[in-house]
Scaffold this motif. Structure first.
Motif, PDB file in Angstrom:
ATOM      1  N   THR A  45       0.818  -1.221   0.000  1.00 12.84           N
ATOM      2  CA  THR A  45       0.000   0.000   0.000  1.00 12.84           C
ATOM      3  C   THR A  45       0.851   1.271   0.000  1.00 12.84           C
ATOM      4  O   THR A  45       0.309   2.370  -0.033  1.00 12.84           O
ATOM      5  N   GLN A  46       2.179   1.124   0.068  1.00 12.45           N
ATOM      6  CA  GLN A  46       3.066   2.286   0.106  1.00 12.45           C
ATOM      7  C   GLN A  46       3.890   2.437  -1.169  1.00 12.45           C
ATOM      8  O   GLN A  46       4.793   3.261  -1.210  1.00 12.45           O
ATOM      9  N   LEU A  47       3.588   1.677  -2.185  1.00  9.28           N
ATOM     10  CA  LEU A  47       4.432   1.653  -3.377  1.00  9.28           C
ATOM     11  C   LEU A  47       4.365   2.951  -4.160  1.00  9.28           C
ATOM     12  O   LEU A  47       3.311   3.598  -4.216  1.00  9.28           O
ATOM     13  N   PRO A  48       5.483   3.335  -4.777  1.00 11.25           N
ATOM     14  CA  PRO A  48       5.457   4.495  -5.665  1.00 11.25           C
ATOM     15  C   PRO A  48       4.497   4.255  -6.828  1.00 11.25           C
ATOM     16  O   PRO A  48       4.223   3.106  -7.202  1.00 11.25           O
ATOM     17  N   VAL A  49       4.007   5.304  -7.391  1.00 11.99           N
ATOM     18  CA  VAL A  49       3.072   5.199  -8.507  1.00 11.99           C
ATOM     19  C   VAL A  49       3.717   4.414  -9.656  1.00 11.99           C
ATOM     20  O   VAL A  49       4.849   4.693 -10.054  1.00 11.99           O
ATOM     21  N   GLY A  50       3.012   3.390 -10.113  1.00 12.20           N
ATOM     22  CA  GLY A  50       3.501   2.608 -11.242  1.00 12.20           C
ATOM     23  C   GLY A  50       4.343   1.402 -10.871  1.00 12.20           C
ATOM     24  O   GLY A  50       4.643   0.573 -11.727  1.00 12.20           O
ATOM     25  N   ARG A  51       4.724   1.268  -9.599  1.00 12.11           N
ATOM     26  CA  ARG A  51       5.553   0.142  -9.187  1.00 12.11           C
ATOM     27  C   ARG A  51       4.695  -1.107  -9.059  1.00 12.11           C
ATOM     28  O   ARG A  51       3.666  -1.113  -8.371  1.00 12.11           O
ATOM     29  N   ASP A  52       5.115  -2.195  -9.691  1.00 10.06           N
ATOM     30  CA  ASP A  52       4.404  -3.467  -9.629  1.00 10.06           C
ATOM     31  C   ASP A  52       4.438  -4.003  -8.201  1.00 10.06           C
ATOM     32  O   ASP A  52       5.461  -3.930  -7.528  1.00 10.06           O
ATOM     33  N   ASP A  53       3.309  -4.556  -7.734  1.00 15.52           N
ATOM     34  CA  ASP A  53       3.240  -5.017  -6.335  1.00 15.52           C
ATOM     35  C   ASP A  53       3.554  -6.492  -6.159  1.00 15.52           C
ATOM     36  O   ASP A  53       3.434  -7.034  -5.059  1.00 15.52           O
ATOM     37  N   VAL A  54       3.998  -7.181  -7.226  1.00 17.55           N
ATOM     38  CA  VAL A  54       4.162  -8.635  -7.148  1.00 17.55           C
ATOM     39  C   VAL A  54       5.235  -9.061  -6.144  1.00 17.55           C
ATOM     40  O   VAL A  54       5.176 -10.163  -5.589  1.00 17.55           O
ATOM     41  N   LEU A  55       6.212  -8.200  -5.864  1.00 17.36           N
ATOM     42  CA  LEU A  55       7.301  -8.548  -4.945  1.00 17.36           C
ATOM     43  C   LEU A  55       7.057  -8.041  -3.522  1.00 17.36           C
ATOM     44  O   LEU A  55       7.938  -8.134  -2.664  1.00 17.36           O
ATOM     45  N   TYR A  56       5.863  -7.511  -3.275  1.00 15.42           N
ATOM     46  CA  TYR A  56       5.564  -6.910  -1.973  1.00 15.42           C
ATOM     47  C   TYR A  56       4.339  -7.574  -1.354  1.00 15.42           C
ATOM     48  O   TYR A  56       3.674  -8.414  -1.974  1.00 15.42           O
ATOM     49  N   GLY A  57       4.052  -7.205  -0.113  1.00 16.54           N
ATOM     50  CA  GLY A  57       2.914  -7.792   0.588  1.00 16.54           C
ATOM     51  C   GLY A  57       2.385  -6.840   1.635  1.00 16.54           C
ATOM     52  O   GLY A  57       2.754  -5.656   1.669  1.00 16.54           O
ATOM     53  N   PRO A  58       1.554  -7.340   2.546  1.00 15.50           N
ATOM     54  CA  PRO A  58       0.951  -6.468   3.570  1.00 15.50           C
ATOM     55  C   PRO A  58       1.962  -5.861   4.528  1.00 15.50           C
ATOM     56  O   PRO A  58       1.723  -4.792   5.091  1.00 15.50           O
ATOM     57  N   GLY A  59       3.079  -6.542   4.747  1.00 12.34           N
ATOM     58  CA  GLY A  59       4.092  -6.031   5.670  1.00 12.34           C
ATOM     59  C   GLY A  59       5.467  -5.993   5.044  1.00 12.34           C
ATOM     60  O   GLY A  59       5.702  -6.578   3.971  1.00 12.34           O
ATOM     61  N   VAL A  60       6.392  -5.321   5.709  1.00  8.95           N
ATOM     62  CA  VAL A  60       7.771  -5.244   5.219  1.00  8.95           C
ATOM     63  C   VAL A  60       8.386  -6.640   5.128  1.00  8.95           C
ATOM     64  O   VAL A  60       9.183  -6.930   4.227  1.00  8.95           O
ATOM     65  N   ALA A  61       8.003  -7.531   6.041  1.00 10.93           N
ATOM     66  CA  ALA A  61       8.561  -8.886   6.054  1.00 10.93           C
ATOM     67  C   ALA A  61       8.146  -9.700   4.833  1.00 10.93           C
ATOM     68  O   ALA A  61       8.698 -10.786   4.594  1.00 10.93           O
ATOM     69  N   ASP A  62       7.190  -9.203   4.053  1.00  9.44           N
ATOM     70  CA  ASP A  62       6.739  -9.915   2.854  1.00  9.44           C
ATOM     71  C   ASP A  62       7.513  -9.525   1.603  1.00  9.44           C
ATOM     72  O   ASP A  62       7.264 -10.074   0.527  1.00  9.44           O
ATOM     73  N   TRP A  63       8.437  -8.601   1.709  1.00 10.11           N
ATOM     74  CA  TRP A  63       9.214  -8.125   0.549  1.00 10.11           C
ATOM     75  C   TRP A  63      10.072  -9.260  -0.003  1.00 10.11           C
ATOM     76  O   TRP A  63      10.832  -9.889   0.726  1.00 10.11           O
ATOM     77  N   ARG A  64       9.954  -9.518  -1.303  1.00  9.73           N
ATOM     78  CA  ARG A  64      10.673 -10.603  -1.977  1.00  9.73           C
ATOM     79  C   ARG A  64      11.433 -10.037  -3.176  1.00  9.73           C
ATOM     80  O   ARG A  64      11.021 -10.260  -4.333  1.00  9.73           O
ATOM     81  N   PRO A  65      12.502  -9.308  -2.954  1.00 12.14           N
ATOM     82  CA  PRO A  65      13.173  -8.620  -4.074  1.00 12.14           C
ATOM     83  C   PRO A  65      13.731  -9.553  -5.129  1.00 12.14           C
ATOM     84  O   PRO A  65      13.889  -9.163  -6.281  1.00 12.14           O
ATOM     85  N   TYR A  66      14.058 -10.793  -4.753  1.00 11.95           N
ATOM     86  CA  TYR A  66      14.662 -11.725  -5.710  1.00 11.95           C
ATOM     87  C   TYR A  66      13.654 -12.754  -6.231  1.00 11.95           C
ATOM     88  O   TYR A  66      14.034 -13.780  -6.765  1.00 11.95           O
ATOM     89  N   GLY A  67      12.374 -12.449  -6.061  1.00 14.77           N
ATOM     90  CA  GLY A  67      11.333 -13.269  -6.653  1.00 14.77           C
ATOM     91  C   GLY A  67      10.650 -14.189  -5.665  1.00 14.77           C
ATOM     92  O   GLY A  67      11.198 -14.526  -4.612  1.00 14.77           O
ATOM     93  N   PRO A  68       9.426 -14.622  -5.997  1.00 14.70           N
ATOM     94  CA  PRO A  68       8.656 -15.497  -5.107  1.00 14.70           C
ATOM     95  C   PRO A  68       9.349 -16.823  -4.815  1.00 14.70           C
ATOM     96  O   PRO A  68       9.191 -17.387  -3.733  1.00 14.70           O
ATOM     97  N   ALA A  69      10.120 -17.350  -5.768  1.00 16.32           N
ATOM     98  CA  ALA A  69      10.771 -18.648  -5.559  1.00 16.32           C
ATOM     99  C   ALA A  69      11.787 -18.590  -4.425  1.00 16.32           C
ATOM    100  O   ALA A  69      11.969 -19.558  -3.687  1.00 16.32           O
ATOM    101  N   VAL A  70      12.471 -17.452  -4.287  1.00 19.28           N
ATOM    102  CA  VAL A  70      13.468 -17.292  -3.216  1.00 19.28           C
ATOM    103  C   VAL A  70      12.784 -17.063  -1.878  1.00 19.28           C
ATOM    104  O   VAL A  70      13.247 -17.505  -0.835  1.00 19.28           O
ATOM    105  N   GLY A  71      11.646 -16.363  -1.917  1.00 17.93           N
ATOM    106  CA  GLY A  71      10.901 -16.107  -0.691  1.00 17.93           C
ATOM    107  C   GLY A  71      11.265 -14.782  -0.053  1.00 17.93           C
ATOM    108  O   GLY A  71      12.112 -14.024  -0.550  1.00 17.93           O
ATOM    109  N   PRO A  72      10.640 -14.464   1.076  1.00 22.94           N
ATOM    110  CA  PRO A  72      10.869 -13.178   1.746  1.00 22.94           C
ATOM    111  C   PRO A  72      12.329 -13.011   2.174  1.00 22.94           C
ATOM    112  O   PRO A  72      12.913 -13.919   2.765  1.00 22.94           O
TER     113      PRO A  72
END
Length: 440
Positions: free
Chosen positions: A232-259
């Motif tokens: 809910t805090q993403l910059p305008v236009g940023r895809d949300d696929v690597l993010y989640g409800p909390g900071v601990a859900d951030w997956r910068p290297y993709g869903p396969a790697v995990g949080p």
């Protein structure tokens, strides 16, 4: 499905490096030779003989191969027992989580490792010394298979007459291991997706499993703060696929790697820390107080620097730049948006973290500029966690001397850093020892 699954601790390699300089090349050479011997003894194809996860391999294929294998083949080394992913693979195999089948294990002594240093859950799984192959068995037990493979490569490239003897030693050990794998595989029912029974639903990640190697009782505290937006805090236009409800859900290297938070916590525990992931504002005062309670690592998503509050926090962390602090940022090379905006994002990092970029060692500066892959991120997180601990101890040591208080013990040993209960690893599991696997 493969008869055996080879588990190893990957040494991160720079992208576009020549294959001949890949630090993992000896692992893959050994795997290919072991596969050929297993296939020959078991009368199966090489594809059926074994599986090893190579760079870029599908996570789903790797998970299926691990769950369906009959024999688990771990390559023992200090690096291996400090790798959380290897620890989770061990848990998946030894807990018999899939279809009630417990796999057999054929451990390989990759580099010398003391039986007394093994984690508790591995105590009775030390590599056997091969029988019936004479000097080759002694060399393997003394130096490990990596050394034998390395010597063979070196002597062969130099056209040394002793290269033939070195090749024979490797072949004898490899063949003995292959026969051992085939023998144990015969005792485990073969798994098959085509069978009539129900197969369990499988995750494409092992992130939910415990790390079997993180079992020592005392650990040193480590604070980790993550500056990353939620969905809910993403910059305008940023895809949300690597993010989640909390900071601990951030997956910068993709869903396969995990949080990333879970990866850092697991790595920290294996290095002898009890990590605490804490918001910036809750320990902000430690930038200005003496003494601080623990080393502190700040992990930055460059996209977060478009948020005014997080940008301000990054600037304050950089402006103070205390000795026991460090910064890493994740700039994934596989995220199309990040790759497209990489120059602008690096500009944001340079604008908000100028002291960390300009005053640290070259490698530390690279960590601030942005790490492209999960492997290299884990390597630098490990190195910076240990480095900040040492700087923290020196700082505390110096402050105690200035105040006239007596200091007992060597500040390098960690004795002045208050231990935490449960989790983590002792000093046996610091960063890999004298010789980096795969590097002559």
């Amino acid at each position: 499905m493969p008869m055996f699954f080879m588990s190893y601790a990957r040494v991160p390699a720079p992208r576009h490096r020549d294959v001949s300089q890949d630090p993992n090349r000896l692992v893959f050479q050994f795997f290919d030779e072991l596969c050929a011997d297993v296939a020959r003894h078991a009368n199966v194809s090489r594809e059926e003989a074994g599986f090893v996860e190579r760079p870029g391999a599908s996570s789903e294929n790797s998970i299926n191969a691990l769950f369906d294998c009959q024999v688990f083949v771990p390559l023992y080394s200090k690096r291996y027992f400090g790798n959380p992913q290897c620890g989770r693979q061990w848990t998946a195999v030894t807990d018999g989580a899939t279809q009630g089948v417990r796999r057999n294990i054929v451990p390989v002594l990759w580099t010398p490792y003391s039986p007394t240093a093994l984690p508790k859950r591995v105590k009775y799984q030390y590599p056997e010394e091969p029988e019936g192959i004479g000097e080759a068995a002694e060399e393997y037990a003394r130096h490990g298979l990596h050394r034998l493979l390395d010597e063979r490569l070196d002597l062969t490239e130099r056209l040394d007459p002793e290269g033939e003897q070195a090749a024979t030693r490797v072949a004898q050990v490899t063949d003995w291991l292959a026969r051992r794998i085939v023998d144990l595989a015969a005792r485990v029912p073969r798994q098959s997706h085509s069978s009539g029974g129900r197969n369990p639903v499988r995750s494409t990640t092992l992130a939910g499993l415990d790390d079997a190697f993180a079992d020592l009782p005392l650990a040193s505290p480590l604070n980790i703060t993550v500056l990353a937006p939620t969905e809910t805090q993403l910059p305008v236009g940023r895809d949300d696929v690597l993010y989640g409800p909390g900071v601990a859900d951030w997956r910068p290297y993709g869903p396969a790697v995990g949080p990333l938070v879970e990866q850092m916590k697991a790595t920290a525990r294996n290095l002898g820390f009890e990590p605490t992931v804490v918001p910036f504002h809750k320990i902000q005062a430690e930038l200005h107080s003496t003494p601080p309670t623990a080393p502190w690592i700040l992990v930055v998503d460059p996209w977060a620097l478009e948020d005014a509050q997080m940008a301000c926090q990054a600037r304050e962390f950089d402006r103070v730049r205390r000795p026991w602090t460090a910064v890493l940022s994740a700039l994934s090379g596989d995220d199309a948006q990040t790759k497209e905006q990489s120059d602008r994002l690096r500009g944001l990092l340079a604008a908000h973290l100028p002291h960390f970029l300009g005053e640290g060692r070259a490698g530390e500066q690279e960590a601030v500029r942005g790490l492209a892959g999960a492997d290299v991120f884990t390597r630098w997180f490990s190195e910076l966690a240990v480095a900040t601990k040492m700087r923290y101890l020196r700082y505390i040591h110096s402050q105690l001397f200035r105040s006239g208080r007596l200091v007992r013990g060597d500040p390098e040993s960690g004795s002045d850093l208050s231990p935490c209960r449960d989790g983590g690893r002792g000093k046996e599991a610091s960063i890999d020892g004298r010789r980096v696997e795969g590097r002559p």
